[in-house]
Design a protein around this motif. Sequence first.
Motif, PDB file in Angstrom:
ATOM      1  N   VAL A 205      60.644  -5.101  12.028  1.00  0.00           N
ATOM      2  CA  VAL A 205      60.410  -5.903  13.230  1.00  0.00           C
ATOM      3  C   VAL A 205      60.750  -7.371  13.013  1.00  0.00           C
ATOM      4  CG1 VAL A 205      58.659  -4.351  14.167  1.00  0.00           C
ATOM      5  CG2 VAL A 205      57.955  -6.230  12.659  1.00  0.00           C
ATOM      6  N   VAL A 206      60.716  -7.833  11.773  1.00  0.00           N
ATOM      7  CA  VAL A 206      61.052  -9.224  11.487  1.00  0.00           C
ATOM      8  C   VAL A 206      62.559  -9.425  11.535  1.00  0.00           C
ATOM      9  CG1 VAL A 206      60.959 -11.083   9.780  1.00  0.00           C
ATOM     10  CG2 VAL A 206      58.985  -9.590  10.111  1.00  0.00           C
ATOM     11  N   HIS A 207      63.295  -8.632  10.762  1.00  0.00           N
ATOM     12  CA  HIS A 207      64.737  -8.848  10.658  1.00  0.00           C
ATOM     13  C   HIS A 207      65.494  -8.411  11.910  1.00  0.00           C
ATOM     14  CE1 HIS A 207      63.595  -9.001   6.361  1.00  0.00           C
ATOM     15  NE2 HIS A 207      64.513  -9.936   6.341  1.00  0.00           N
ATOM     16  N   GLU A 208      64.979  -7.414  12.610  1.00  0.00           N
ATOM     17  CA  GLU A 208      65.664  -6.967  13.822  1.00  0.00           C
ATOM     18  C   GLU A 208      65.590  -8.016  14.930  1.00  0.00           C
ATOM     19  OE1 GLU A 208      66.302  -2.677  15.820  1.00  0.00           O
ATOM     20  OE2 GLU A 208      64.249  -3.405  15.961  1.00  0.00           O
ATOM     21  N   ALA A 209      64.673  -8.967  14.790  1.00  0.00           N
ATOM     22  CA  ALA A 209      64.499  -9.989  15.817  1.00  0.00           C
ATOM     23  C   ALA A 209      65.548 -11.096  15.760  1.00  0.00           C
ATOM     24  CB  ALA A 209      63.105 -10.613  15.710  1.00  0.00           C
ATOM     25  N   PHE A 210      66.297 -11.204  14.664  1.00  0.00           N
ATOM     26  CA  PHE A 210      67.324 -12.240  14.594  1.00  0.00           C
ATOM     27  C   PHE A 210      68.417 -11.965  15.618  1.00  0.00           C
ATOM     28  CE2 PHE A 210      65.696 -12.540  10.132  1.00  0.00           C
ATOM     29  CZ  PHE A 210      65.194 -13.817  10.248  1.00  0.00           C
ATOM     30  N   LYS A 211      68.899 -13.023  16.250  1.00  0.00           N
ATOM     31  CA  LYS A 211      69.837 -12.904  17.355  1.00  0.00           C
ATOM     32  C   LYS A 211      71.214 -13.457  16.981  1.00  0.00           C
ATOM     33  CE  LYS A 211      66.724 -11.343  20.282  1.00  0.00           C
ATOM     34  NZ  LYS A 211      65.668 -11.039  19.334  1.00  0.00           N
ATOM     35  N   GLY A 212      72.247 -12.627  17.161  1.00  0.00           N
ATOM     36  CA  GLY A 212      73.603 -13.046  16.821  1.00  0.00           C
ATOM     37  C   GLY A 212      74.090 -14.218  17.632  1.00  0.00           C
ATOM     38  N   PHE A 213      73.857 -14.187  18.964  1.00  0.00           N
ATOM     39  CA  PHE A 213      74.360 -15.266  19.822  1.00  0.00           C
ATOM     40  C   PHE A 213      73.669 -16.589  19.505  1.00  0.00           C
ATOM     41  CE2 PHE A 213      70.607 -13.972  22.160  1.00  0.00           C
ATOM     42  CZ  PHE A 213      70.120 -15.139  22.700  1.00  0.00           C
ATOM     43  N   ALA A 214      72.377 -16.527  19.204  1.00  0.00           N
ATOM     44  CA  ALA A 214      71.648 -17.751  18.871  1.00  0.00           C
ATOM     45  C   ALA A 214      72.086 -18.288  17.516  1.00  0.00           C
ATOM     46  CB  ALA A 214      70.146 -17.476  18.874  1.00  0.00           C
ATOM     47  N   LEU A 215      72.392 -17.390  16.581  1.00  0.00           N
ATOM     48  CA  LEU A 215      72.891 -17.833  15.279  1.00  0.00           C
ATOM     49  C   LEU A 215      74.225 -18.549  15.429  1.00  0.00           C
ATOM     50  CD1 LEU A 215      72.745 -17.941  12.212  1.00  0.00           C
ATOM     51  CD2 LEU A 215      73.649 -15.602  12.145  1.00  0.00           C
ATOM     52  N   GLU A 216      75.069 -18.083  16.321  1.00  0.00           N
ATOM     53  CA  GLU A 216      76.349 -18.757  16.572  1.00  0.00           C
ATOM     54  C   GLU A 216      76.121 -20.201  17.008  1.00  0.00           C
ATOM     55  OE1 GLU A 216      78.482 -16.507  19.431  1.00  0.00           O
ATOM     56  OE2 GLU A 216      78.862 -14.806  18.095  1.00  0.00           O
ATOM     57  N   GLN A 217      75.131 -20.414  17.866  1.00  0.00           N
ATOM     58  CA  GLN A 217      74.850 -21.762  18.346  1.00  0.00           C
ATOM     59  C   GLN A 217      74.344 -22.655  17.224  1.00  0.00           C
ATOM     60  OE1 GLN A 217      72.102 -20.760  21.498  1.00  0.00           O
ATOM     61  NE2 GLN A 217      73.717 -20.727  23.055  1.00  0.00           N
ATOM     62  N   VAL A 218      73.485 -22.123  16.368  1.00  0.00           N
ATOM     63  CA  VAL A 218      72.979 -22.921  15.245  1.00  0.00           C
ATOM     64  C   VAL A 218      74.100 -23.240  14.269  1.00  0.00           C
ATOM     65  CG1 VAL A 218      71.365 -22.944  13.308  1.00  0.00           C
ATOM     66  CG2 VAL A 218      70.659 -21.983  15.498  1.00  0.00           C
ATOM     67  N   ARG A 219      74.987 -22.299  14.041  1.00  0.00           N
ATOM     68  CA  ARG A 219      76.129 -22.554  13.144  1.00  0.00           C
ATOM     69  C   ARG A 219      77.008 -23.677  13.683  1.00  0.00           C
ATOM     70  NH1 ARG A 219      79.486 -17.640  12.915  1.00  0.00           N
ATOM     71  NH2 ARG A 219      80.718 -18.852  11.427  1.00  0.00           N
ATOM     72  N   ALA A 220      77.167 -23.732  15.006  1.00  0.00           N
ATOM     73  CA  ALA A 220      77.984 -24.787  15.604  1.00  0.00           C
ATOM     74  C   ALA A 220      77.358 -26.161  15.376  1.00  0.00           C
ATOM     75  CB  ALA A 220      78.174 -24.527  17.090  1.00  0.00           C
ATOM     76  N   LEU A 221      76.034 -26.218  15.321  1.00  0.00           N
ATOM     77  CA  LEU A 221      75.332 -27.476  15.090  1.00  0.00           C
ATOM     78  C   LEU A 221      75.346 -27.884  13.614  1.00  0.00           C
ATOM     79  CD1 LEU A 221      72.190 -26.888  17.368  1.00  0.00           C
ATOM     80  CD2 LEU A 221      74.163 -28.365  17.852  1.00  0.00           C
TER      81      LEU A 221
END
Length: 347
Positions: A205-221
């Motif tokens: 339940v912890v790791h499945e909660a990570f979001k690909g689209f949100a990670l893309e945004q953080v990587r851009a920052l």
Amino acid sequence: MPNATTGGGPRATVQVPPQPQWPDLSAEDKRATKERIAELLKAQDAVLVAHYYTDGDLQELAEETGGRVADSLEMARFGTETEASTLVVCGVRFMGETAKILNPEKRVLMPDLNATCSLDEGCPPDEFAAFCAAHPDHTVVVYANTSAEVKAHADWMVTSSIALPVVQHLAARREKILWAPDRHLGSYVQRMSGAEMLLWDGACVVHEAFKGFALEQVRALHPEAAVLVHPESPDAVVDQADVVGSTTQLIRAVTEMPNPEFIVATDAGIFWKMRQLAPHKTLIPAPTAGEGATCESCAHCPWMAMNALQNLERVLREGDQEIRVEEAIRQRAVRPIQRMLEFSAQR
């Protein structure tokens, strides 16, 4: 390349507890509590073993008292190496069970026996036994995050740090694999190994909660940040990783890679060890919700959070949270664990 097929029927419903709210201890109270625990450990010939996902105070105390802070594989090894007659396992229940399976002569305590795991609870032994019986031509490989009863049906047990080498070894022998319980880790291992795998439909339940689209945004920052991902995460997150690995492998990456920043997609408990070893690096939690990594989106296992200084001291005084494994189950469950340890020692 063969495809990984998800089977095992519908995913079992898992009741996720709320994050425990422990009272804050003053610096003086914390120091005094640690001193009392250290005295109790010594008096009871006990050693403390803490997982990287537990609270930093517990990790610090384990190191200060001659114990060990480790991932699941190293926790299993340490329990067999120490001469202490009592193992106190700060983690989740399957870790305590593994310690007991390998060390039946030792007393194994945990701060709270209710500290379980969504992967463990999502793989009921009776249903898993039926799944195995329906596929007798498969080699059964189970992740460490399973009960003793499930391990008793397995040919191999693996942790995230050794799952891929074991499956590559079996694939080279053209063995078909029945894998449980984490379908994300299983899918990753299948893609990397090319093995023919049938997957149980489970997830953390912890790791499945990570979001690909949100990670893309953080990587851009943070364009200079390396992305570190645990393979229990969804494919959309794993596919963006610079490093995919176990907790130990991710910690090593922070210390060895030259990047000034790291986006980390695993339980936030790992940050204590990362900051201890690489204080000059900037660590950014991968987001599990919303559009950025904030305190509200930090990932932390509620079962791991059931471990605290307060109930650690209590269990050392009362001894009521003792792990017990039925001997008939233990004798069957120890074989796949020993097979993994022997394989690891030869690498």
